[in-house]
Scaffold this motif. Structure first.
Motif, PDB file in Angstrom:
ATOM      1  N   GLY A  78       0.797  -1.217   0.000  1.00 32.19           N
ATOM      2  CA  GLY A  78       0.000   0.000   0.000  1.00 32.19           C
ATOM      3  C   GLY A  78       0.832   1.271   0.000  1.00 32.19           C
ATOM      4  N   ARG A  79       2.128   1.128  -0.175  1.00 30.29           N
ATOM      5  CA  ARG A  79       2.996   2.315  -0.147  1.00 30.29           C
ATOM      6  C   ARG A  79       3.159   2.932  -1.534  1.00 30.29           C
ATOM      7  NH1 ARG A  79       6.740   1.681   4.559  1.00 30.29           N
ATOM      8  NH2 ARG A  79       8.204   3.070   3.542  1.00 30.29           N
ATOM      9  N   ILE A  80       3.316   4.264  -1.549  1.00 26.62           N
ATOM     10  CA  ILE A  80       3.625   4.948  -2.805  1.00 26.62           C
ATOM     11  C   ILE A  80       5.083   4.641  -3.142  1.00 26.62           C
ATOM     12  CG2 ILE A  80       3.884   7.195  -3.924  1.00 26.62           C
ATOM     13  CD1 ILE A  80       1.683   8.261  -2.118  1.00 26.62           C
ATOM     14  N   VAL A  81       5.307   4.033  -4.321  1.00 23.99           N
ATOM     15  CA  VAL A  81       6.680   3.686  -4.690  1.00 23.99           C
ATOM     16  C   VAL A  81       7.257   4.644  -5.720  1.00 23.99           C
ATOM     17  CG1 VAL A  81       6.635   1.241  -4.103  1.00 23.99           C
ATOM     18  CG2 VAL A  81       5.735   1.982  -6.310  1.00 23.99           C
ATOM     19  N   GLY A  82       6.379   5.337  -6.435  1.00 26.90           N
ATOM     20  CA  GLY A  82       6.847   6.277  -7.449  1.00 26.90           C
ATOM     21  C   GLY A  82       5.720   7.195  -7.864  1.00 26.90           C
ATOM     22  N   THR A  83       6.057   8.192  -8.692  1.00 29.54           N
ATOM     23  CA  THR A  83       5.007   9.030  -9.278  1.00 29.54           C
ATOM     24  C   THR A  83       5.315   9.225 -10.754  1.00 29.54           C
ATOM     25  OG1 THR A  83       6.158  11.114  -8.843  1.00 29.54           O
ATOM     26  CG2 THR A  83       4.601  10.374  -7.163  1.00 29.54           C
ATOM     27  N   GLU A  84       4.263   9.364 -11.543  1.00 30.35           N
ATOM     28  CA  GLU A  84       4.468   9.694 -12.953  1.00 30.35           C
ATOM     29  C   GLU A  84       4.245  11.179 -13.142  1.00 30.35           C
ATOM     30  OE1 GLU A  84       2.000   7.653 -15.847  1.00 30.35           O
ATOM     31  OE2 GLU A  84       3.009   8.666 -17.518  1.00 30.35           O
ATOM     32  N   ALA A  85       5.201  11.829 -13.827  1.00 29.71           N
ATOM     33  CA  ALA A  85       5.070  13.256 -14.138  1.00 29.71           C
ATOM     34  C   ALA A  85       4.228  13.399 -15.396  1.00 29.71           C
ATOM     35  CB  ALA A  85       6.443  13.871 -14.350  1.00 29.71           C
ATOM     36  N   PRO A 289      -3.898  12.560 -11.146  1.00 30.39           N
ATOM     37  CA  PRO A 289      -2.660  13.331 -11.175  1.00 30.39           C
ATOM     38  C   PRO A 289      -2.902  14.654 -10.444  1.00 30.39           C
ATOM     39  CG  PRO A 289      -3.241  12.539 -13.376  1.00 30.39           C
ATOM     40  CD  PRO A 289      -4.420  12.285 -12.493  1.00 30.39           C
ATOM     41  N   VAL A 290      -2.005  15.043  -9.521  1.00 27.02           N
ATOM     42  CA  VAL A 290      -2.218  16.244  -8.707  1.00 27.02           C
ATOM     43  C   VAL A 290      -0.973  17.132  -8.718  1.00 27.02           C
ATOM     44  CG1 VAL A 290      -3.921  15.211  -7.148  1.00 27.02           C
ATOM     45  CG2 VAL A 290      -1.476  14.981  -6.634  1.00 27.02           C
ATOM     46  N   SER A 291      -1.137  18.364  -8.234  1.00 25.60           N
ATOM     47  CA  SER A 291      -0.019  19.305  -8.181  1.00 25.60           C
ATOM     48  C   SER A 291       1.041  18.779  -7.211  1.00 25.60           C
ATOM     49  CB  SER A 291      -0.513  20.671  -7.700  1.00 25.60           C
ATOM     50  OG  SER A 291      -0.920  20.540  -6.345  1.00 25.60           O
ATOM     51  N   SER A 292       2.228  19.368  -7.260  1.00 21.59           N
ATOM     52  CA  SER A 292       3.303  18.900  -6.373  1.00 21.59           C
ATOM     53  C   SER A 292       2.926  19.083  -4.900  1.00 21.59           C
ATOM     54  CB  SER A 292       4.612  19.627  -6.687  1.00 21.59           C
ATOM     55  OG  SER A 292       4.416  21.015  -6.660  1.00 21.59           O
ATOM     56  N   ASP A 293       2.191  20.177  -4.596  1.00 21.51           N
ATOM     57  CA  ASP A 293       1.768  20.395  -3.200  1.00 21.51           C
ATOM     58  C   ASP A 293       0.806  19.304  -2.733  1.00 21.51           C
ATOM     59  OD1 ASP A 293       3.279  22.618  -3.025  1.00 21.51           O
ATOM     60  OD2 ASP A 293       1.625  24.046  -3.314  1.00 21.51           O
ATOM     61  N   GLU A 294      -0.141  18.984  -3.626  1.00 22.37           N
ATOM     62  CA  GLU A 294      -1.113  17.938  -3.281  1.00 22.37           C
ATOM     63  C   GLU A 294      -0.424  16.589  -3.118  1.00 22.37           C
ATOM     64  OE1 GLU A 294      -4.480  18.053  -2.751  1.00 22.37           O
ATOM     65  OE2 GLU A 294      -4.253  20.232  -2.721  1.00 22.37           O
ATOM     66  N   LEU A 295       0.568  16.352  -3.984  1.00 21.56           N
ATOM     67  CA  LEU A 295       1.260  15.066  -3.907  1.00 21.56           C
ATOM     68  C   LEU A 295       1.990  14.954  -2.573  1.00 21.56           C
ATOM     69  CD1 LEU A 295       3.796  13.000  -4.656  1.00 21.56           C
ATOM     70  CD2 LEU A 295       1.527  12.520  -5.541  1.00 21.56           C
ATOM     71  N   GLU A 296       2.536  16.100  -2.147  1.00 19.60           N
ATOM     72  CA  GLU A 296       3.261  16.085  -0.876  1.00 19.60           C
ATOM     73  C   GLU A 296       2.314  15.709   0.273  1.00 19.60           C
ATOM     74  OE1 GLU A 296       5.697  19.562  -0.057  1.00 19.60           O
ATOM     75  OE2 GLU A 296       5.894  18.844   2.012  1.00 19.60           O
ATOM     76  N   LYS A 297       1.070  16.182   0.182  1.00 13.53           N
ATOM     77  CA  LYS A 297       0.082  15.809   1.215  1.00 13.53           C
ATOM     78  C   LYS A 297      -0.136  14.302   1.231  1.00 13.53           C
ATOM     79  CE  LYS A 297      -2.490  20.123   1.069  1.00 13.53           C
ATOM     80  NZ  LYS A 297      -3.633  20.731   0.365  1.00 13.53           N
ATOM     81  N   LEU A 298      -0.141  13.705   0.033  1.00 19.09           N
ATOM     82  CA  LEU A 298      -0.324  12.244  -0.040  1.00 19.09           C
ATOM     83  C   LEU A 298       0.879  11.515   0.559  1.00 19.09           C
ATOM     84  CD1 LEU A 298      -1.826  11.758  -3.639  1.00 19.09           C
ATOM     85  CD2 LEU A 298      -3.016  11.578  -1.451  1.00 19.09           C
ATOM     86  N   LEU A 299       2.078  12.091   0.376  1.00 22.45           N
ATOM     87  CA  LEU A 299       3.272  11.462   0.957  1.00 22.45           C
ATOM     88  C   LEU A 299       3.211  11.559   2.480  1.00 22.45           C
ATOM     89  CD1 LEU A 299       6.097  12.788  -1.439  1.00 22.45           C
ATOM     90  CD2 LEU A 299       5.106  10.487  -1.375  1.00 22.45           C
ATOM     91  N   LYS A 300       2.696  12.687   2.951  1.00 22.97           N
ATOM     92  CA  LYS A 300       2.608  12.915   4.390  1.00 22.97           C
ATOM     93  C   LYS A 300       1.566  11.998   5.014  1.00 22.97           C
ATOM     94  CE  LYS A 300       3.451  17.278   5.441  1.00 22.97           C
ATOM     95  NZ  LYS A 300       3.123  18.712   5.434  1.00 22.97           N
ATOM     96  N   ASN A 301       0.381  11.940   4.384  1.00 25.19           N
ATOM     97  CA  ASN A 301      -0.722  11.107   4.892  1.00 25.19           C
ATOM     98  C   ASN A 301      -1.221  10.175   3.814  1.00 25.19           C
ATOM     99  OD1 ASN A 301      -1.073  12.170   7.562  1.00 25.19           O
ATOM    100  ND2 ASN A 301      -1.818  14.043   6.557  1.00 25.19           N
ATOM    101  N   PRO A 302      -0.505   9.103   3.544  1.00 27.27           N
ATOM    102  CA  PRO A 302      -0.925   8.220   2.448  1.00 27.27           C
ATOM    103  C   PRO A 302      -2.248   7.540   2.761  1.00 27.27           C
ATOM    104  CG  PRO A 302       1.135   7.447   3.474  1.00 27.27           C
ATOM    105  CD  PRO A 302       0.686   8.631   4.249  1.00 27.27           C
ATOM    106  N   PRO A 303      -3.209   7.610   1.819  1.00 26.59           N
ATOM    107  CA  PRO A 303      -4.479   6.930   2.035  1.00 26.59           C
ATOM    108  C   PRO A 303      -4.265   5.418   2.123  1.00 26.59           C
ATOM    109  CG  PRO A 303      -4.463   8.100  -0.089  1.00 26.59           C
ATOM    110  CD  PRO A 303      -3.126   8.277   0.520  1.00 26.59           C
TER     111      PRO A 303
END
Ligand code: C2E
Ligand code: MG
Ligand code: MG
Length: 308
Positions: A78-85, A289-303
């Motif tokens: 369930g972990r984020i392993v990467g992101t696509e730009a 796909p979300v902005s870099s700020d939004e992505l950071e929120k997902l890294l902080k609190n991964p669903p």
């Protein structure tokens, strides 16, 4: 080839040429090696394209491009392993233009090269920034056009970006299409080999939609295959799609490649993929796909995958 006739399609050379060009663009769209006659109904579309082309020439300097990021998630942990730009073009007059619309044009007018350079640099810098902020390191996946790989200094460009951003090569993934991988020239094979030896990851995008030759799978040390979303879409309702997806997953397991399913939108699709032991998923179910700020929120609190 595009064809326009005097006098019906234009009474002067300029108009005739412009209309022949419009017909040629249509010919290219229907696959190369054919011709089209000018059709006045396609005129508006041509004007659109010319307008888009004009604006695109200034878009980089005006900072109109932004990258959005879409997480790729390990099904088991369930972990984020990467992101696509994924690139977005926000023009004050035309609004937001999707890459599906402007990337093909950028490949025609050559702007894909400077745009592609910008994407690489921006994506790597952003990924490095997330690491510096203390998040677990993840890879960044960047879409690469055929024209970019054809540049003689492509490998140098990648090295340069990695050096400038001080990001390790193993955190960069290049997404290429099957047609690029299949080009059987010595230079192409060398370039991909050199990149793999540097530690850069190579993924095949939209796997299964290009020409169906699997020979390239043994020629390169690929990292991953991305199951095209057209197969994921009807996974649950269409037996044939289910069979194709299961087969791609089996190919990945046998060849030791990571398999990513694109376009995962529902729990049912996730369940199917989990049962078949697909490695990773990417899709609206977890996040658009979300902005870099939004992505950071997902890294902080991964669903939590099981609570989506
Ligand atoms: P792609 O590389 O196959 O990217 C996946 C596309 O699927 C993205 O569309 C993404 O927004 C969309 N997608 C993701 N999850 C879902 C889902 O659950 N459901 C559905 N229906 N769609 C989903 P997008 O962002 O419009 O990009 C379209 C294509 O444009 C990309 O396809 C890629 O080929 C190209 N592209 C995007 N950015 C770049 C770039 O920086 N350089 C190059 N050369 N091409 C790019
Ligand atoms: Mg892609
Ligand atoms: Mg794709």
């Amino acid at each position: 080839m595009g064809i326009a006739f005097y006098p019906n399609d234009g009474e002067d050379a300029e108009t005739l040429l412009k209309n022949a060009l419009s017909a040629m663009l249509r010919a290219k769209k229907t696959g190369r090696g054919n011709y089209q006659l000018y059709d006045s109904r396609s005129r508006n579309k041509l004007l659109d394209l010319i307008e888009l082309d004009n604006y695109m020439h200034h878009a980089l300097e005006k900072n109109e491009f932004v990258l959005h990021y879409q997480p790729q998630v390990d099904i088991t942990t369930g972990r984020i392993v990467g992101t696509e730009a994924l690139i977005r073009w926000n023009n004050p007059k035309l609004g937001i233009i999707s890459p599906a619309k402007f990337i093909p044009l950028a490949e025609e007018n050559g702007l894909i090269l400077p745009i592609g350079d910008w994407v690489l640099k921006t994506a790597c810098a952003q990924n490095k920034k997330w690491m510096e902020l203390g998040y677990d390191p993840i890879y960044i996946s960047v879409n690469i056009s055929a024209l970019q790989i054809h540049q003689s200094d492509f490998v140098d460009k990648i090295s340069q970006v990695l050096y400038e951003t001080q990001m390790e090569a193993k955190y960069l993934e290049l997404e290429i299409t099957e047609s690029i991988a299949m080009e059987d020239t010595e230079t192409r094979i060398k370039i991909l080999e050199v990149l793999r030896n540097m530690g850069v990851r190579i993924a095949i995008d939209d796997f299964g939609t290009g020409y169906s030759s699997l020979s390239y799978l043994r020629r390169f040390q690929l990292t991953s295959l991305k199951i095209d979303q057209s197969f994921t879409r009807e996974l649950v309702s269409n037996e044939k799609d289910a069979a194709i997806v299961s087969t791609i997953i089996a190919i990945g397991q046998n060849l030791n490649l990571k398999i990513i399913a694109e376009g995962v939108e529902t729990q049912e699709q996730l369940e199917f993929l989990r049962k078949k032991k697909c490695d990773n998923i990417q899709g609206y179910l977890y996040s658009r796909p979300v902005s870099s700020d939004e992505l950071e929120k997902l890294l902080k609190n991964p669903p939590d995958l099981s609570e989506l």
